[in-house]
Design a protein around this motif. Structure first.
Motif, mmCIF file in Angstrom:
data_model
loop_
_atom_site.group_PDB
_atom_site.id
_atom_site.type_symbol
_atom_site.label_atom_id
_atom_site.label_comp_id
_atom_site.label_asym_id
_atom_site.label_seq_id
_atom_site.Cartn_x
_atom_site.Cartn_y
_atom_site.Cartn_z
ATOM 1 N N ILE A 134 0.843 -1.200 0.000
ATOM 2 C CA ILE A 134 0.000 0.000 0.000
ATOM 3 C C ILE A 134 0.878 1.249 0.000
ATOM 4 O O ILE A 134 0.625 2.209 -0.741
ATOM 5 C CB ILE A 134 -0.947 -0.002 1.211
ATOM 6 N N ILE A 135 1.928 1.249 0.818
ATOM 7 C CA ILE A 135 2.850 2.383 0.864
ATOM 8 C C ILE A 135 3.528 2.580 -0.487
ATOM 9 O O ILE A 135 3.613 3.702 -1.009
ATOM 10 C CB ILE A 135 3.901 2.175 1.975
ATOM 11 N N GLN A 136 4.026 1.487 -1.065
ATOM 12 C CA GLN A 136 4.675 1.585 -2.377
ATOM 13 C C GLN A 136 3.708 2.129 -3.422
ATOM 14 O O GLN A 136 4.073 2.999 -4.237
ATOM 15 C CB GLN A 136 5.181 0.211 -2.823
ATOM 16 N N SER A 137 2.472 1.661 -3.397
ATOM 17 C CA SER A 137 1.473 2.120 -4.371
ATOM 18 C C SER A 137 1.212 3.611 -4.219
ATOM 19 O O SER A 137 1.134 4.350 -5.214
ATOM 20 C CB SER A 137 0.182 1.328 -4.205
ATOM 21 N N LEU A 138 1.081 4.068 -2.988
ATOM 22 C CA LEU A 138 0.869 5.494 -2.757
ATOM 23 C C LEU A 138 2.058 6.314 -3.228
ATOM 24 O O LEU A 138 1.898 7.361 -3.878
ATOM 25 C CB LEU A 138 0.610 5.750 -1.269
ATOM 26 N N GLN A 139 3.259 5.852 -2.931
ATOM 27 C CA GLN A 139 4.454 6.596 -3.336
ATOM 28 C C GLN A 139 4.547 6.700 -4.855
ATOM 29 O O GLN A 139 4.946 7.742 -5.396
ATOM 30 C CB GLN A 139 5.699 5.929 -2.753
ATOM 31 N N GLU A 140 4.176 5.640 -5.559
ATOM 32 C CA GLU A 140 4.195 5.674 -7.019
ATOM 33 C C GLU A 140 3.122 6.612 -7.566
ATOM 34 O O GLU A 140 3.344 7.309 -8.565
ATOM 35 C CB GLU A 140 4.035 4.258 -7.578
ATOM 36 N N ILE A 141 1.969 6.631 -6.909
ATOM 37 C CA ILE A 141 0.909 7.563 -7.318
ATOM 38 C C ILE A 141 1.371 9.003 -7.115
ATOM 39 O O ILE A 141 1.212 9.856 -7.988
ATOM 40 C CB ILE A 141 -0.390 7.294 -6.530
ATOM 41 N N TYR A 142 1.975 9.285 -5.949
ATOM 42 C CA TYR A 142 2.454 10.637 -5.663
ATOM 43 C C TYR A 142 3.515 11.063 -6.671
ATOM 44 O O TYR A 142 3.539 12.222 -7.120
ATOM 45 C CB TYR A 142 3.044 10.719 -4.256
ATOM 46 N N ALA A 143 4.408 10.130 -7.030
ATOM 47 C CA ALA A 143 5.482 10.473 -7.969
ATOM 48 C C ALA A 143 4.929 10.781 -9.357
ATOM 49 O O ALA A 143 5.404 11.701 -10.037
ATOM 50 C CB ALA A 143 6.484 9.316 -8.044
ATOM 51 N N ALA A 144 3.921 10.013 -9.777
ATOM 52 C CA ALA A 144 3.349 10.212 -11.105
ATOM 53 C C ALA A 144 2.361 11.367 -11.151
ATOM 54 O O ALA A 144 2.183 12.006 -12.196
ATOM 55 C CB ALA A 144 2.667 8.925 -11.580
ATOM 56 N N HIS A 145 1.733 11.645 -10.024
ATOM 57 C CA HIS A 145 0.686 12.682 -9.957
ATOM 58 C C HIS A 145 0.919 13.521 -8.703
ATOM 59 O O HIS A 145 0.259 13.329 -7.678
ATOM 60 C CB HIS A 145 -0.695 12.045 -9.924
ATOM 61 N N PRO A 146 1.877 14.450 -8.741
ATOM 62 C CA PRO A 146 2.289 15.202 -7.549
ATOM 63 C C PRO A 146 1.150 15.920 -6.825
ATOM 64 O O PRO A 146 1.223 16.094 -5.602
ATOM 65 C CB PRO A 146 3.305 16.207 -8.115
ATOM 66 N N SER A 147 0.116 16.306 -7.522
ATOM 67 C CA SER A 147 -0.976 17.034 -6.858
ATOM 68 C C SER A 147 -1.700 16.171 -5.834
ATOM 69 O O SER A 147 -2.344 16.687 -4.919
ATOM 70 C CB SER A 147 -1.977 17.556 -7.889
ATOM 71 N N THR A 148 -1.592 14.847 -5.967
ATOM 72 C CA THR A 148 -2.284 13.966 -5.017
ATOM 73 C C THR A 148 -1.683 14.039 -3.617
ATOM 74 O O THR A 148 -2.329 13.652 -2.649
ATOM 75 C CB THR A 148 -2.273 12.504 -5.497
ATOM 76 N N THR A 149 -0.436 14.537 -3.509
ATOM 77 C CA THR A 149 0.177 14.639 -2.179
ATOM 78 C C THR A 149 -0.584 15.616 -1.282
ATOM 79 O O THR A 149 -0.477 15.555 -0.068
ATOM 80 C CB THR A 149 1.647 15.083 -2.275
ATOM 81 N N GLN A 150 -1.360 16.504 -1.892
ATOM 82 C CA GLN A 150 -2.168 17.445 -1.110
ATOM 83 C C GLN A 150 -3.396 16.783 -0.508
ATOM 84 O O GLN A 150 -4.061 17.363 0.351
ATOM 85 C CB GLN A 150 -2.605 18.607 -2.003
ATOM 86 N N HIS A 151 -3.687 15.567 -0.957
ATOM 87 C CA HIS A 151 -4.896 14.870 -0.508
ATOM 88 C C HIS A 151 -4.554 13.462 -0.012
ATOM 89 O O HIS A 151 -5.323 12.523 -0.218
ATOM 90 C CB HIS A 151 -5.909 14.797 -1.652
ATOM 91 N N ARG A 152 -3.408 13.331 0.632
ATOM 92 C CA ARG A 152 -2.969 12.017 1.090
ATOM 93 C C ARG A 152 -3.987 11.394 2.047
ATOM 94 O O ARG A 152 -4.526 12.073 2.922
ATOM 95 C CB ARG A 152 -1.606 12.115 1.776
ATOM 96 N N PRO A 153 -4.264 10.105 1.901
ATOM 97 C CA PRO A 153 -5.252 9.469 2.770
ATOM 98 C C PRO A 153 -4.690 9.169 4.155
ATOM 99 O O PRO A 153 -3.477 9.060 4.347
ATOM 100 C CB PRO A 153 -5.569 8.164 2.033
#
Length: 277
Positions: A134-153
């Motif tokens: 789950i952590i790896q998946s989130l980190q890959e999402i954040y890297a590919a879509h930086p704006s998602t870091t503003q809405h981290r779950p």
């Protein structure tokens, strides 16, 4: 596969397990939208229908992603309501991301011929592996879509009593069972807890906050009609635990829905919450 059109949703892992399935039932009944990972989507659908969730609610409020916790692509689909899995491009390089994660991943207990470690689980590292993925998946999402870091779950994980290094939270009559018989499978829970704590930060972590749920010995199944009700649950924290013998899985799921899902859980961030009846 069913889908949700909501921009805010809760991601569930281990949704066919008792506590998590009960939480999902209450979450859907409360009108929330959700995603869930399932190796066999029809099994999860059947479980929800048996709990009184209508097909209409499933169709409009739930996305079920087929896969298992080893499948990073499927995990990303759950975390983004399938937007990554179904599109090759996104508007402004943004995707939707879950507001909360509820994880009740666990293995099946197995007895073995050993006096020192008489019980193990079918996958001795399932909780730790699930959390790492789950952590790896989130980190890959954040890297590919930086704006998602503003809405981290945020994340809420279901652990167990008997793993605290601060204060004993198991009644005297159960201590041999917990600290000897269950010692081996509990190692996995400890690793999971450490991973969650290390990756939860209001500014930089994979999760914006984390809650660890430590129920006492689980009884019953996911049937929400068989619990005593979340208001009868005794609640403690690690330095002042609620010590008891058992708690129904349905009550754990309902408590998480009422106190974490519905509220956002911020008041519980950083806590290791003991639950018992």
């Amino acid at each position: 596969m069913t889908s949700s059109t909501s921009t805010h949703f809760i991601a569930f892992f281990g949704a066919t397990g008792g506590c998590t399935n009960a939480c999902l039932v209450h979450t859907l009944n409360a009108g929330f939208h959700a995603t869930a990972l399932a190796r066999t989507p029809s099994k999860l659908t059947d479980m929800l229908l048996a709990q009184g969730i209508t097909q209409s609610i499933i169709d409009t409020q739930l996305t079920i992603v087929k896969g298992d916790i080893a499948d990073i692509h499927a995990i990303k689909a759950v975390l983004t309501n399938n937007s990554i899995a179904t599109t090759t491009t996104t508007v402004n390089n943004t995707v939707k991301i879950a507001s909360q994660i509820i994880s009740g991943i666990g293995g099946t207990p197995q007895m073995r011929m050993s006096l020192s470690k008489p019980m193990t689980i079918d996958n001795p590292e399932i909780c730790a592996t699930a959390t790492k993925n789950i952590i790896q998946s989130l980190q890959e999402i954040y890297a590919a879509h930086p704006s998602t870091t503003q809405h981290r779950p945020s994340i809420t994980v279901i652990s167990t009593t008997g793993v605290s290094n601060v204060r004993e939270d198991v009644p005297f009559g159960f201590r041999t069972f917990y600290h000897v018989v269950l010692a081996d499978p509990h190692k996995d829970k400890k690793v999971m807890e450490d991973l969650v704590v290390a990756n939860a930060s209001s500014t930089t972590g994979a999760f914006r906050g984390a809650v660890i749920i430590r129920p006492s010995l689980l009884t019953g199944d996911q049937n929400v009609k068989k619990g005593k009700g979340w208001q009868k649950v005794k609640v403690g924290v690690e330095d002042k635990p609620a010590v008891g013998y058992t708690i129904h899985r349905a009550d754990v799921g309902e408590w998480i829905c009422e106190q974490i899902v519905k509220t956002g859980g911020e008041s519980r961030f950083g806590q290791k919450v003991t639950l018992t009846c």
